[in-house]
Enzyme design. Structure first.
Site, PDB file in Angstrom:
ATOM      1  N   ASP A 486      15.679  10.978   4.824  1.00 43.77           N
ATOM      2  CA  ASP A 486      16.548  11.146   3.657  1.00 43.77           C
ATOM      3  C   ASP A 486      17.989  10.746   3.928  1.00 43.77           C
ATOM      4  O   ASP A 486      18.777  10.586   3.004  1.00 43.77           O
ATOM      5  CB  ASP A 486      16.581  12.628   3.253  1.00 43.77           C
ATOM      6  CG  ASP A 486      15.404  13.019   2.396  1.00 43.77           C
ATOM      7  OD1 ASP A 486      15.098  12.288   1.455  1.00 43.77           O
ATOM      8  OD2 ASP A 486      14.809  14.074   2.672  1.00 43.77           O
TER       9      ASP A 486
HETATM   10  C1  BGC Z   1      19.132  16.843   5.187  1.00 49.16           C
HETATM   11  C2  BGC Z   1      17.751  16.306   5.119  1.00 49.16           C
HETATM   12  C3  BGC Z   1      17.154  16.635   3.784  1.00 49.16           C
HETATM   13  C4  BGC Z   1      18.079  16.133   2.676  1.00 49.16           C
HETATM   14  C5  BGC Z   1      17.574  16.408   1.287  1.00 49.16           C
HETATM   15  C6  BGC Z   1      19.954  16.362   4.024  1.00 49.16           C
HETATM   16  O1  BGC Z   1      21.182  16.945   4.042  1.00 49.16           O
HETATM   17  O2  BGC Z   1      19.716  16.479   6.407  1.00 49.16           O
HETATM   18  O3  BGC Z   1      16.970  16.784   6.163  1.00 49.16           O
HETATM   19  O4  BGC Z   1      15.911  16.050   3.643  1.00 49.16           O
HETATM   20  O5  BGC Z   1      19.342  16.691   2.819  1.00 49.16           O
HETATM   21  O6  BGC Z   1      17.616  17.756   0.977  1.00 49.16           O
HETATM   22  C1  NOJ Z   2      13.615  17.044   4.981  1.00 44.12           C
HETATM   23  C2  NOJ Z   2      12.906  16.554   3.769  1.00 44.12           C
HETATM   24  O1  NOJ Z   2      12.303  17.627   3.098  1.00 44.12           O
HETATM   25  C3  NOJ Z   2      11.870  15.530   4.137  1.00 44.12           C
HETATM   26  O2  NOJ Z   2      11.280  15.011   2.979  1.00 44.12           O
HETATM   27  C4  NOJ Z   2      12.500  14.434   4.949  1.00 44.12           C
HETATM   28  O3  NOJ Z   2      11.520  13.516   5.287  1.00 44.12           O
HETATM   29  C5  NOJ Z   2      13.201  14.984   6.161  1.00 44.12           C
HETATM   30  N1  NOJ Z   2      14.141  15.970   5.751  1.00 44.12           N
HETATM   31  C6  NOJ Z   2      13.888  13.908   6.969  1.00 44.12           C
HETATM   32  O4  NOJ Z   2      15.039  13.473   6.364  1.00 44.12           O
END
Ligand code: BGC
Ligand code: NOJ
Length: 827
Positions: A486
């Site tokens: 993400d």
């Molecule tokens: C986090 C991710 C997460 C994303 C969406 C980011 O701040 O580091 O792990 O998937 O937010 O919620």
């Molecule tokens: C948490 C999110 O829920 C997941 O969808 C994503 O793949 C990981 N973060 C890595 O960014």
């Protein structure tokens, strides 16, 4: 250092001191009513949706961290002293303390000055309520006169609004008190048809429903009413409704007494809301029998027994007995249990996910199925159809949806270009587990729009096509907002503080490409081809003309696209020693030896090898070697190296984190199993199991003071080697790590793998293992499996009930046998 121990017999983790490094929590409920409970009784409850139907209030990031919950105060009426048997909130030094987190229940017990109190919290199956069974035992030599005060704080339902909209909320709170039951009915007068209640089995001496009357200036640690030893019988008029009952007990020396408290959620039909109908009084006719039932200790005990049996039956579907205790404990108990929680909550409600930030993630929920589908297939089926109904006509997907409305979440939107493929992965897992091909013919709308229904199978086709419609300059998939990571936001270019990397307006994005999605595309494409072929040739199959031949053509078309993509990866996605990660918006490489930072990423090494890319030409082996060399640490495999030391506008959130945390070179446990599976595919059982053990929470129990999170569940992240706190875990419970580790250990390392034709047995286990035993229920048959090592390799000779098989797949018994003996000799 440890803070407790595993009681494997009882399937409990026993915490022996209350001051754990972080709240060590458990989930209550596994169907519709849920609660989060910490080892000191902190937490909250909700019905289905942690944001929209929150029953009790919780203040996140409190000081101390975990304050507010399901509290009971005990007061010695002779000395006027009071304390909390769950330690919080009064934090008296207890003489004995123990919290047993079990499957769907927690028991918190303690002793203070000769008074033992033990509360068992659980949610009965098929009920929208939680039971607290309090047992108090007097170990003193003389009778004791006690006052018991219960305390919960109601949330005004929408947890987001509840914590922000005070100008309104301080005026709307309403309660009713009838037959010693406290009913919370805020907004019931208008559009809500639901209310909450709090009841108790004992005769009460008083009650309070106005929080500040109960607490005064003493706060939770020193409530005025408890200090005084007498309820104020306050009736909430706006402000902060709460529920507290006062029970007086005289307990003889050596005697025990029990009280049951019940917190519940109840709905009335719109035309039956009030009683009498013209009044504003809550109609309690259908709620009362439920309350009456659980006020009875015997009924509460029966409900608890049923819950235990339920969990036994769910866990008994897959049980293993390997030479490694941590494997056994995680597979047989805790990892499976965590998979239920991630299935239920996705990433919505934990002590790190506030329950208001996120609904259910599209990619998350699909991946969660990998660890859940065997436990309750019917619920997996329903989830798949719900997810598919939020898919967009383009084949793309809303990134998240709200569990209550089942609608795609507009605030977050879509364009995470990996999302649609996970639907194929989820459906394939469901089909292999159940053999229920009818799901593919279910009519499912796009974006929930009536009239747009198409068979689920078509959704899968559109998922695949979504990428084909979005290829970049190298022929690799365009990344869109981000892919699995993400935080790799290659089209975002955000320079404004506070802007969300996930939702802010992006560049059009016709350049930045993802090698990860390319790998995912290969895996999903192969699954889709197989599904296509088998679906058409089913007997009796869907009505099509010469189904096999045309499906064969279609399937071959998908495989041709996969082959093309593999070729593109080899050409443009390979960096010499490992797989590249991406191309940025300028066409520059991400995850290459040419980069100054972020030269090598785990995602593509793991996923490409897992997907079988580069297995024959040595690329996979090289990529895994590079992973071991550059990314593996004693606490797990970090996400990339070298960590980004500063913020890069063209990379986005990944470079916003200090080095070693989260996606910036943290050990993001979710993707470690991809490497384990890659190792297993290469036949390297030692390597796969070694990685498995490094992040196995039970194997890390001894270093709990470093790890800090619960030793019984996975956390999303462990700080990487660039962080000063290397080895410290964060964000426990809700993470794709649960499903992927379960899948890696059971299906790839132990090799008990679901397949269309039957249960496949293909262990790739450590060389030192002599073997293992397992039992697996699969499509109504129990397979008793014994794997034995006769040589150092992974070649399997399979006998099924004594008969030698041609390959390593156990065909379903044709004669209705329900028990099958399977022996796998490895050489
Ligand atoms: C986090 C991710 C997460 C994303 C969406 C980011 O701040 O580091 O792990 O998937 O937010 O919620
Ligand atoms: C948490 C999110 O829920 C997941 O969808 C994503 O793949 C990981 N973060 C890595 O960014």
């Amino acid at each position: 250092m440890k803070y407790g121990y595993f009681d494997d017999q009882k399937r409990e983790y026993v915490i022996t001191r209350p001051d754990t490094p972080l709240p060590w929590i458990n989930y209550l409920g596994c169907q519709a009513y849920f609660g989060i409970i910490s080892n000191t009784a902190g937490g909250y409850s909700f019905y289905r949706d942690a944001r929209l139907r929150r029953l009790t209030r919780y203040r996140y990031n409190n000081v101390p961290f975990d304050l507010g919950g399901r509290y009971i105060y005990l007061r010695d009426n002779d000395s006027n002293q009071f304390w909390s048997p769950s330690w919080q909130p009064t934090r008296h030094k207890l003489e004995k303390y123990e919290c047993r987190h079990g499957l769907g229940y927690s028991i918190i017990g303690s002793e203070y000055k000769g008074i033992e109190a033990r509360t068992r919290y659980f949610v009965p199956l098929d009920e929208n309520l939680e039971v607290w069974q309090l047992t108090i035992t007097n170990h003193r030599k003389q009778v004791v006169a006690l006052s018991i005060f219960s305390a919960i704080e109601f949330c005004l339902w929408d947890a987001q609004d509840d914590s922000t909209n005070f100008q309104r909320n301080f005026s709307i709170g309403e309660v009713e008190i009838e037959d010693e039951v406290i009913y919370h009915k805020t907004e019931y007068r208008e559009r809500r048809d639901h209310f909450a209640y709090f009841a108790c089995s004992a005769k009460t001496a008083g009650f309070d429903t106005q929080r500040d009357t109960f607490l005064g200036y003493g706060g939770w640690t020193n409530p005025e009413v408890v200090g005084r030893g007498e309820s104020a019988n306050s009736v909430a008029q706006g402000w902060a409704p709460m529920a507290s009952q006062h029970v007086k007990l005289n307990i003889n020396a050596g005697e025990s007494q029990q009280i049951v408290f019940i917190l519940g959620y109840h709905e009335n039909s719109k035309d039956q809301k009030f009683d009498p109908p013209e009044s504003q009084t809550v109609n309690k006719k259908t709620a009362k029998p439920v309350i009456a039932k659980y006020r009875d200790h015997g009924n509460a005990d029966i409900a608890f027994e049923n819950l235990r049996q339920y969990w036994d039956s769910v866990l008994n579907i897959c049980q293993v007995n390997t030479p490694d205790i941590h494997t056994n404990r995680m597979v047989n108990i805790w990892n499976a249990y965590q998979c239920m929680a991630t299935f239920n909550m996705s990433r919505s409600a934990s002590f790190y996910e506030s329950g208001i930030g996120r609904g259910l993630g599209f990619r998350d929920s699909n991946q969660d199925l990998l660890g859940f589908v065997h436990m309750v297939p019917s619920r997996a089926r329903e989830r798949i159809l719900d997810l598919a109904a939020t898919q967009l006509p383009t084949g793309g997907a809303y990134h998240q949806y709200q569990p209550l409305t089942k609608r795609g979440n507009n605030d977050v939107g879509g364009n995470f270009n990996d999302d649609p493929h996970w639907l194929i992965i989820g459906v394939a897992a469901y089909l292999k587990e159940t053999g229920d091909w009818s799901i593919l013919e279910e009519a499912v709308p796009y974006d929930n729009a009536p009239g747009s229904e198409q068979p689920l199978y078509e959704h899968l086709q559109r998922s695949f096509k979504y990428t084909l419609d979005r290829l970049g300059p190298h022929g690799l998939p365009l990344i869109g907002r981000a892919d699995w990571n993400d935080c790799l936001n290659l089209n975002c270019f955000s320079d404004t503080p506070g802007q969300s990397f996930q939702t802010t307006t992006n560049k059009e994005g016709k350049v930045a490409e993802s090698v990860f999605i390319a790998g995912l595309f290969c895996l999903a494409g192969r699954e889709l081809a197989e599904i296509t072929r088998r679906r058409a040739c089913l007997d009796p199959g869907p009505k099509m003309q010469s189904p096999c031949a045309s499906a064969e053509k279609l399937a071959n078309g998908y495989l041709a696209e996969v082959a093309k993509m593999e070729e593109t990866i080899r050409k443009h996605g390979w960096d010499g020693e490992w797989f590249l990660r991406a191309y940025d918006d300028f066409g520059g490489k991400v995850g290459s030896k040419e980069c100054e930072e972020g030269k090598i990423f785990i995602e593509t090494q793991g996923f490409c090898t897992l997907a079988g890319v580069g297995l024959e030409n040595g690329m996979a082996a090289k990529a895994l070697g590079s992973t071991r060399k550059h990314l593996a640490t004693e606490h797990g495999i970090v996400l990339q190296q070298p960590a980004y030391s500063k913020y890069y506008l063209h990379l986005g959130e990944i470079s916003s984190y200090p080095p070693g945390y989260k996606e910036n070179a943290g050990i993001f446990c979710h993707n470690n199993p991809w490497v384990m599976i890659g190792e297993a595919r290469m036949g390297n059982g030692d390597g796969a199991f070694d990685y498995y053990s490094r992040i196995n929470p039970s194997a890390r129990e001894e270093i709990s003071d470093l790890h800090r999170c619960e030793p019984y569940v996975y956390a999303q992240m462990i700080a990487g080697r660039d962080a000063p706190t290397h080895g410290e875990a964060k964000n426990s419970w809700l993470t794709g790590t649960a499903a992927w580790n379960y899948y890696a250990i059971t299906q790839w390392i132990l090799g008990i793998r679901t397949s269309y034709d039957g249960l496949q047995i293909a262990p790739v286990m450590p060389k030192s293992w002599r073997g293992f035993k397992a039992s697996r229920k699969f499509r109504g048959v129990t397979y008793n499996i014994e794997a034995e090592r006769a040589g150092a390799g992974n070649k399997v000779a399979l006998t099924v009930d004594g008969a030698l098989m041609q390959d390593n797949i156990v065909p379903p018994p044709s004669d209705g046998r329900k028990q099958v003996m399977v022996r796998a000799i490895l050489s």
